[in-house]
Design an enzyme around this catalytic site. Sequence first.
Site, short mmCIF file in Angstrom:
data_model
loop_
_atom_site.label_atom_id
_atom_site.label_comp_id
_atom_site.label_asym_id
_atom_site.label_seq_id
_atom_site.Cartn_x
_atom_site.Cartn_y
_atom_site.Cartn_z
N ASP A 155 0.86 -1.18 0.00
CA ASP A 155 0.00 0.00 0.00
C ASP A 155 0.90 1.24 0.00
O ASP A 155 1.67 1.43 0.94
CB ASP A 155 -0.88 -0.03 1.27
CG ASP A 155 -2.03 0.95 1.21
OD1 ASP A 155 -1.93 1.94 0.46
OD2 ASP A 155 -3.03 0.73 1.93
N ARG A 189 -0.22 4.38 -0.27
CA ARG A 189 -1.00 5.59 -0.01
C ARG A 189 -0.44 6.38 1.18
O ARG A 189 0.20 5.80 2.05
CB ARG A 189 -2.47 5.23 0.29
CG ARG A 189 -3.23 4.79 -0.92
CD ARG A 189 -4.62 4.34 -0.56
NE ARG A 189 -4.62 3.09 0.18
CZ ARG A 189 -5.71 2.43 0.54
NH1 ARG A 189 -6.89 2.93 0.27
NH2 ARG A 189 -5.64 1.29 1.19
N1 LIG Z 1 -2.59 -1.78 -6.47
C1 LIG Z 1 -3.87 -2.19 -6.48
N2 LIG Z 1 -4.81 -1.32 -6.06
C2 LIG Z 1 -6.08 -1.74 -6.06
C3 LIG Z 1 -6.45 -3.02 -6.46
N3 LIG Z 1 -7.79 -3.13 -6.33
C4 LIG Z 1 -8.22 -1.95 -5.86
N4 LIG Z 1 -7.21 -1.10 -5.69
C5 LIG Z 1 -7.19 0.25 -5.15
O1 LIG Z 1 -7.37 0.13 -3.76
C6 LIG Z 1 -7.94 1.31 -3.23
C7 LIG Z 1 -9.06 0.88 -2.31
O2 LIG Z 1 -8.43 0.25 -1.25
P1 LIG Z 1 -9.04 -0.93 -0.40
O3 LIG Z 1 -7.90 -1.61 0.27
O4 LIG Z 1 -9.96 -1.72 -1.26
O5 LIG Z 1 -9.92 -0.26 0.65
P2 LIG Z 1 -9.47 0.69 1.78
O6 LIG Z 1 -9.89 2.02 1.26
O7 LIG Z 1 -8.06 0.54 2.19
O8 LIG Z 1 -10.32 0.18 3.00
P3 LIG Z 1 -11.85 0.38 3.26
O9 LIG Z 1 -11.97 1.67 3.97
O10 LIG Z 1 -12.24 -0.76 4.10
O11 LIG Z 1 -12.54 0.36 1.92
C8 LIG Z 1 -8.32 2.15 -4.42
O12 LIG Z 1 -7.34 3.15 -4.59
C9 LIG Z 1 -8.28 1.16 -5.58
O13 LIG Z 1 -7.93 1.79 -6.81
C10 LIG Z 1 -5.43 -3.92 -6.89
O14 LIG Z 1 -5.66 -5.06 -7.22
N5 LIG Z 1 -4.16 -3.44 -6.87
#
Ligand SMILES: Nc1nc2c(ncn2[C@@H]2O[C@H](COP(=O)(O)OP(=O)(O)OP(=O)(O)O)[C@@H](O)[C@H]2O)c(=O)[nH]1
Length: 363
Positions: free
Chosen positions: A295, A297
């Site tokens: 991650d 972010r």
């Molecule tokens: N690198 C990558 N990013 C992904 C993938 N699928 C979704 N994303 C990204 O993951 C992000 C969403 O993150 P999640 O981990 O699903 O959810 P979260 O926001 O951390 O957690 P919640 O608050 O529970 O939804 C968005 O930026 C999506 O574009 C993937 O397979 N690979």
Amino acid sequence: MTLSPDLTETLARARADLRMGVGIVLIGESGAALVLSAETIAPARLADVLALGLPADLAITGRRAQTLKARAYDGDIARVVLPADASLRWVHSIADPADDLATPMKGPLNSRREGDAALHRFAITLCKSSRLLPAAVVVPVADGVAFAADNALSLVDATAAAPHLEALSPLDHVVSARVPLRAAENARLHIFRPEDGSEEHYAIEIGRPDREKPVLARLHSACFTGDLLGSLKCDCGPQLNAALNAMGSEGAGILLYLNQEGRGIGLANKMRAYALQDQGFDTVEANHRLGFEDDERDFRLGAQILGKLGVSQVRLLTNNPAKIARMEDCGIKVAERVPLKVGENEHNTRYLATKAAKSGHML
Ligand SMILES: Nc1nc2c(ncn2[C@@H]2O[C@H](COP(=O)(O)OP(=O)(O)OP(=O)(O)O)[C@@H](O)[C@H]2O)c(=O)[nH]1
Ligand SMILES: [Zn+2]
């Protein structure tokens, strides 16, 4: 002179250069180096780099090195020696895992051990923040200032700029306006612009949440495929709608739409990850093969925007415990976690299971 770009502005320029396939020059404590993105370097530029006849490296992350079985003497970074006759195809095969399974034997790869990896590390960080593959061609040059001037390249003082790369850029509020939504007619959209030239982020404020109490809030990370296209590979679209609907029913809430597509790796890299997932890797493994962490972010962004909106305590709509921890670290009190379990389907069962198993998501 104030007409000249400051460090932040120079870094923004350098990112744009890397994205365009133009070189930049970094100056550090132990020398200077010409740096180009391994993803965007054009064949003629690579030929020119090799024609310099200098010992050059392809800097990759420790994660990517692990997949390639290359030695990473610098831990998080590996300096793979660029062969004197390296082709663009070779550079791409090291940087991009697309063909790893089709052509598993890329070596032998020689990693450099002597010398300093600080500029290589800086180059990788710049590639990541440019949303490019984390891989850079790095060529030490004797006189960085002269080299940059002779070739009209951006010159970055890496020592002075390092803290700027780590720090969260201040965000400026640009504008707010009323946008009636299906989920809530009394909604306002606020636009925030980072001073470092990176993507803007948005806050959707529903009603007028009472700042004296925990505000119903969601930190939503951009997902073009899920939010806009209705992709079934993830649960983002349904989560976005469910969060807005929850705020609409309560009459108040704040949804931050953070432009950190693909958990901060950008849409192009996310699509590379999807292609790897079609080869059998899960979402975390795909990120690692690309050279990224699970991650990438930076949730300090969310905390800064909440702070600017006068919010210090939230009821956070999430299943992600890391998000709660990051908010608390940044001084935003999470008074309550509000689960957000929607959008499960036959295509994303494995994705959601991986999030639970590897990222600790609460399902
Ligand atoms: N690198 C990558 N990013 C992904 C993938 N699928 C979704 N994303 C990204 O993951 C992000 C969403 O993150 P999640 O981990 O699903 O959810 P979260 O926001 O951390 O957690 P919640 O608050 O529970 O939804 C968005 O930026 C999506 O574009 C993937 O397979 N690979
Ligand atoms: Zn998604």
